[in-house]
Motif scaffolding. Structure first.
Motif, PDB file in Angstrom:
ATOM      1  N   SER A 159     -80.118 -33.812  44.545  1.00 15.71           N
ATOM      2  CA  SER A 159     -81.146 -33.226  44.151  1.00 15.71           C
ATOM      3  C   SER A 159     -80.946 -32.400  42.784  1.00 15.71           C
ATOM      4  O   SER A 159     -81.771 -32.008  41.971  1.00 15.71           O
ATOM      5  CB  SER A 159     -82.057 -32.311  44.907  1.00 15.71           C
ATOM      6  N   LEU A 160     -79.308 -32.124  42.864  1.00 16.88           N
ATOM      7  CA  LEU A 160     -79.090 -31.352  41.567  1.00 16.88           C
ATOM      8  C   LEU A 160     -79.020 -31.965  40.372  1.00 16.88           C
ATOM      9  O   LEU A 160     -78.907 -31.172  39.404  1.00 16.88           O
ATOM     10  CB  LEU A 160     -77.480 -30.710  42.095  1.00 16.88           C
ATOM     11  N   ALA A 161     -78.930 -33.323  40.400  1.00 13.90           N
ATOM     12  CA  ALA A 161     -78.868 -34.055  39.217  1.00 13.90           C
ATOM     13  C   ALA A 161     -80.691 -34.667  38.865  1.00 13.90           C
ATOM     14  O   ALA A 161     -80.706 -35.348  37.862  1.00 13.90           O
ATOM     15  CB  ALA A 161     -78.224 -35.193  39.369  1.00 13.90           C
ATOM     16  N   ASP A 162     -81.513 -34.052  39.606  1.00 11.14           N
ATOM     17  CA  ASP A 162     -82.720 -34.152  39.238  1.00 11.14           C
ATOM     18  C   ASP A 162     -83.141 -35.626  39.371  1.00 11.14           C
ATOM     19  O   ASP A 162     -83.811 -36.319  38.291  1.00 11.14           O
ATOM     20  CB  ASP A 162     -83.521 -33.398  37.733  1.00 11.14           C
ATOM     21  N   LEU A 163     -82.770 -36.332  40.528  1.00 13.99           N
ATOM     22  CA  LEU A 163     -83.007 -37.453  40.475  1.00 13.99           C
ATOM     23  C   LEU A 163     -84.161 -37.834  41.741  1.00 13.99           C
ATOM     24  O   LEU A 163     -84.287 -37.025  42.656  1.00 13.99           O
ATOM     25  CB  LEU A 163     -81.717 -38.350  41.081  1.00 13.99           C
ATOM     26  N   LYS A 164     -84.645 -39.020  41.700  1.00 13.17           N
ATOM     27  CA  LYS A 164     -85.549 -39.519  42.775  1.00 13.17           C
ATOM     28  C   LYS A 164     -84.633 -39.931  44.009  1.00 13.17           C
ATOM     29  O   LYS A 164     -83.382 -40.538  43.778  1.00 13.17           O
ATOM     30  CB  LYS A 164     -86.551 -40.437  42.380  1.00 13.17           C
ATOM     31  N   ALA A 165     -85.060 -39.707  45.296  1.00 17.44           N
ATOM     32  CA  ALA A 165     -84.429 -39.973  46.351  1.00 17.44           C
ATOM     33  C   ALA A 165     -84.107 -41.561  46.595  1.00 17.44           C
ATOM     34  O   ALA A 165     -85.156 -42.238  46.504  1.00 17.44           O
ATOM     35  CB  ALA A 165     -84.787 -39.384  47.786  1.00 17.44           C
ATOM     36  N   ASP A 166     -83.217 -41.932  46.808  1.00 16.31           N
ATOM     37  CA  ASP A 166     -82.697 -43.440  46.974  1.00 16.31           C
ATOM     38  C   ASP A 166     -82.717 -43.950  48.386  1.00 16.31           C
ATOM     39  O   ASP A 166     -82.104 -45.146  48.819  1.00 16.31           O
ATOM     40  CB  ASP A 166     -81.663 -43.971  46.085  1.00 16.31           C
ATOM     41  N   HIS A 167     -82.912 -43.001  49.264  1.00 19.15           N
ATOM     42  CA  HIS A 167     -82.774 -43.214  50.826  1.00 19.15           C
ATOM     43  C   HIS A 167     -83.847 -42.270  51.608  1.00 19.15           C
ATOM     44  O   HIS A 167     -84.274 -41.284  50.714  1.00 19.15           O
ATOM     45  CB  HIS A 167     -81.296 -42.982  51.215  1.00 19.15           C
ATOM     46  N   THR A 168     -83.839 -42.512  52.865  1.00 18.64           N
ATOM     47  CA  THR A 168     -84.687 -41.621  53.381  1.00 18.64           C
ATOM     48  C   THR A 168     -83.835 -40.835  54.797  1.00 18.64           C
ATOM     49  O   THR A 168     -83.088 -41.453  55.228  1.00 18.64           O
ATOM     50  CB  THR A 168     -85.752 -42.395  54.529  1.00 18.64           C
ATOM     51  N   VAL A 169     -84.389 -39.717  54.991  1.00 12.04           N
ATOM     52  CA  VAL A 169     -83.549 -38.814  55.848  1.00 12.04           C
ATOM     53  C   VAL A 169     -84.676 -38.559  57.177  1.00 12.04           C
ATOM     54  O   VAL A 169     -85.742 -37.731  56.805  1.00 12.04           O
ATOM     55  CB  VAL A 169     -82.950 -37.671  55.404  1.00 12.04           C
ATOM     56  N   THR A 170     -84.592 -38.931  58.377  1.00 15.01           N
ATOM     57  CA  THR A 170     -85.470 -38.707  59.551  1.00 15.01           C
ATOM     58  C   THR A 170     -84.718 -38.012  60.584  1.00 15.01           C
ATOM     59  O   THR A 170     -83.730 -38.370  60.755  1.00 15.01           O
ATOM     60  CB  THR A 170     -85.976 -39.974  59.944  1.00 15.01           C
ATOM     61  N   ASN A 186     -75.706 -42.826  57.631  1.00 11.59           N
ATOM     62  CA  ASN A 186     -74.644 -41.907  58.177  1.00 11.59           C
ATOM     63  C   ASN A 186     -75.632 -40.990  58.992  1.00 11.59           C
ATOM     64  O   ASN A 186     -76.710 -41.117  58.867  1.00 11.59           O
ATOM     65  CB  ASN A 186     -73.691 -41.173  57.389  1.00 11.59           C
ATOM     66  N   PHE A 187     -75.046 -40.195  59.870  1.00 13.63           N
ATOM     67  CA  PHE A 187     -75.672 -39.515  60.735  1.00 13.63           C
ATOM     68  C   PHE A 187     -75.666 -38.036  60.264  1.00 13.63           C
ATOM     69  O   PHE A 187     -74.406 -37.565  59.916  1.00 13.63           O
ATOM     70  CB  PHE A 187     -75.405 -39.424  62.187  1.00 13.63           C
ATOM     71  N   MET A 188     -76.716 -37.070  60.443  1.00 13.21           N
ATOM     72  CA  MET A 188     -76.584 -35.796  59.841  1.00 13.21           C
ATOM     73  C   MET A 188     -76.467 -34.796  60.971  1.00 13.21           C
ATOM     74  O   MET A 188     -77.295 -35.015  62.125  1.00 13.21           O
ATOM     75  CB  MET A 188     -77.838 -35.251  59.054  1.00 13.21           C
ATOM     76  N   LEU A 189     -75.483 -34.085  61.109  1.00 14.98           N
ATOM     77  CA  LEU A 189     -75.217 -33.230  62.225  1.00 14.98           C
ATOM     78  C   LEU A 189     -75.386 -31.632  61.828  1.00 14.98           C
ATOM     79  O   LEU A 189     -75.584 -31.307  60.505  1.00 14.98           O
ATOM     80  CB  LEU A 189     -73.849 -33.279  62.617  1.00 14.98           C
ATOM     81  N   PRO A 190     -75.488 -30.903  62.839  1.00  9.85           N
ATOM     82  CA  PRO A 190     -75.626 -29.422  62.418  1.00  9.85           C
ATOM     83  C   PRO A 190     -74.613 -29.046  61.560  1.00  9.85           C
ATOM     84  O   PRO A 190     -73.289 -29.458  61.570  1.00  9.85           O
ATOM     85  CB  PRO A 190     -75.423 -28.724  63.924  1.00  9.85           C
ATOM     86  N   GLY A 191     -74.816 -28.082  60.428  1.00 12.10           N
ATOM     87  CA  GLY A 191     -73.903 -27.659  59.397  1.00 12.10           C
ATOM     88  C   GLY A 191     -73.868 -28.509  58.293  1.00 12.10           C
ATOM     89  O   GLY A 191     -73.439 -27.979  57.096  1.00 12.10           O
ATOM     90  N   VAL A 229     -82.502 -28.839  48.356  1.00 16.37           N
ATOM     91  CA  VAL A 229     -81.255 -28.979  49.031  1.00 16.37           C
ATOM     92  C   VAL A 229     -81.574 -28.699  50.609  1.00 16.37           C
ATOM     93  O   VAL A 229     -81.931 -27.485  50.818  1.00 16.37           O
ATOM     94  CB  VAL A 229     -79.990 -28.249  48.617  1.00 16.37           C
ATOM     95  N   PHE A 230     -81.060 -29.240  51.513  1.00 22.03           N
ATOM     96  CA  PHE A 230     -81.168 -29.058  52.885  1.00 22.03           C
ATOM     97  C   PHE A 230     -79.856 -28.401  53.632  1.00 22.03           C
ATOM     98  O   PHE A 230     -78.983 -29.246  53.414  1.00 22.03           O
ATOM     99  CB  PHE A 230     -81.854 -30.518  53.740  1.00 22.03           C
ATOM    100  N   ILE A 231     -80.084 -27.538  54.413  1.00 25.39           N
ATOM    101  CA  ILE A 231     -78.797 -27.551  55.403  1.00 25.39           C
ATOM    102  C   ILE A 231     -79.503 -27.554  56.868  1.00 25.39           C
ATOM    103  O   ILE A 231     -80.593 -26.887  57.138  1.00 25.39           O
ATOM    104  CB  ILE A 231     -78.487 -25.846  54.991  1.00 25.39           C
ATOM    105  N   LEU A 232     -78.905 -28.504  57.674  1.00 25.44           N
ATOM    106  CA  LEU A 232     -79.249 -28.436  58.922  1.00 25.44           C
ATOM    107  C   LEU A 232     -78.677 -27.734  59.798  1.00 25.44           C
ATOM    108  O   LEU A 232     -77.356 -27.426  60.135  1.00 25.44           O
ATOM    109  CB  LEU A 232     -78.812 -30.016  59.471  1.00 25.44           C
TER     110      LEU A 232
END
Length: 258
Positions: free
Chosen positions: A83-94, A71-76, A48-51
């Motif tokens: 990831s809590l469901a133990d799945l593979k990522a279906d997208h990329t976060v850059t 969508n865009f990820m902002l501070p907070g 789990v990521f916290i920006l």
């Protein structure tokens, strides 16, 4: 954790001691450079990521190279709760800019939620808000004009940014390109540039290096049909946990009206 707490404070009242289980988790704090991937599609999602600072974007890539920014990820912001469901990522976060990120392994995070009903409710509310934002993105792309799409997205990002930083301002520090906006809204970069030029001429926005100023937020909200209801900012009060046994009637759990 300041921006993270600011974000949660928009819609959940939590006593200071409620944060203790989160601060005690064994998490890693790291820096991701602009252009570096935080999450890669197809890889195991087990963190789990916290920006804490910076901007990132979540996207799907088609086989021919076309990109759809989800969508865009902002501070907070917190991601990726899948990831809590133990799945593979279906997208990329850059990372768009340099990002300071706290990374928490999913198993200890799940254990923490099991021990703190207040934090579990807070993260559940954050997930509800993110799902609603994604639904609004579908409406934005499917039914709004170019000006409405851009105006609506700017107002949403502004509201999220102000909520996380606590800085009430009309200036939105927005380190994204015309191509990023185009890929988020189903437009071409040329169409984005022409539409934003028209918005500047009409006095809705102005631009400085790396920032957009919302010159007339009320008019922009009317023209873009923007309403904050979908952000679900009505607060849950979780300051005092209810330790009483729930009332029962005829052997069934009774839910009392507010």
């Amino acid at each position: 954790m300041k921006v993270f707490k600011n974000k949660f404070a928009q819609y959940v009242d939590l006593a200071d001691d409620a944060w203790s289980p989160l601060t005690k988790l064994d998490k890693k704090d790291g820096i991701f450079d602009a252009g570096e991937d935080l999450i890669v599609a197809g890889e195991d999602a087990n963190e789990v990521f916290i920006l804490q600072s910076g901007w990132a974007l979540r996207y799907r890539l088609l086989e021919d190279g076309r990109r759809q920014i989800v969508n865009f990820m902002l501070p907070g912001d917190v991601f990726d709760l899948q990831s809590l469901a133990d799945l593979k990522a279906d997208h990329t976060v850059t990372a768009i800019t340099e990002c300071e990120v706290s990374v928490i392994p999913s198993k200890p995070f799940i254990a923490m939620l099991g021990q703190s009903s207040r934090l579990a409710a807070a993260f559940w509310w954050a997930a509800v808000q993110e799902e609603s934002i994604l639904r609004e993105q579908i409406v934005r792309i499917g039914r709004r004009s170019a000006r409405e799409r851009i105006g609506h997205m700017l107002l949403e990002l502004h509201r999220r940014y102000v909520g996380a930083t606590g800085q009430e301002t009309d200036q939105l520090v927005m380190p994204v390109t015309r191509s990023d906006i185009a890929d988020a809204l189903g437009l071409t970069p040329v169409h984005v540039s022409r539409t934003m030029s028209a918005m500047r001429r009409s006095g809705l926005i102005s631009e400085e290096r790396g920032s957009i100023i919302l010159e007339d937020r009320e008019r922009l909200a009317r023209l873009s049909h923007f309403d904050t209801d979908y952000l679900h900012l009505k607060k849950l009060s979780l300051i005092t946990p209810d330790r009483r046994s729930p009332p029962k009637r005829n052997g069934l759990l009774r839910v009392d009206a507010d």
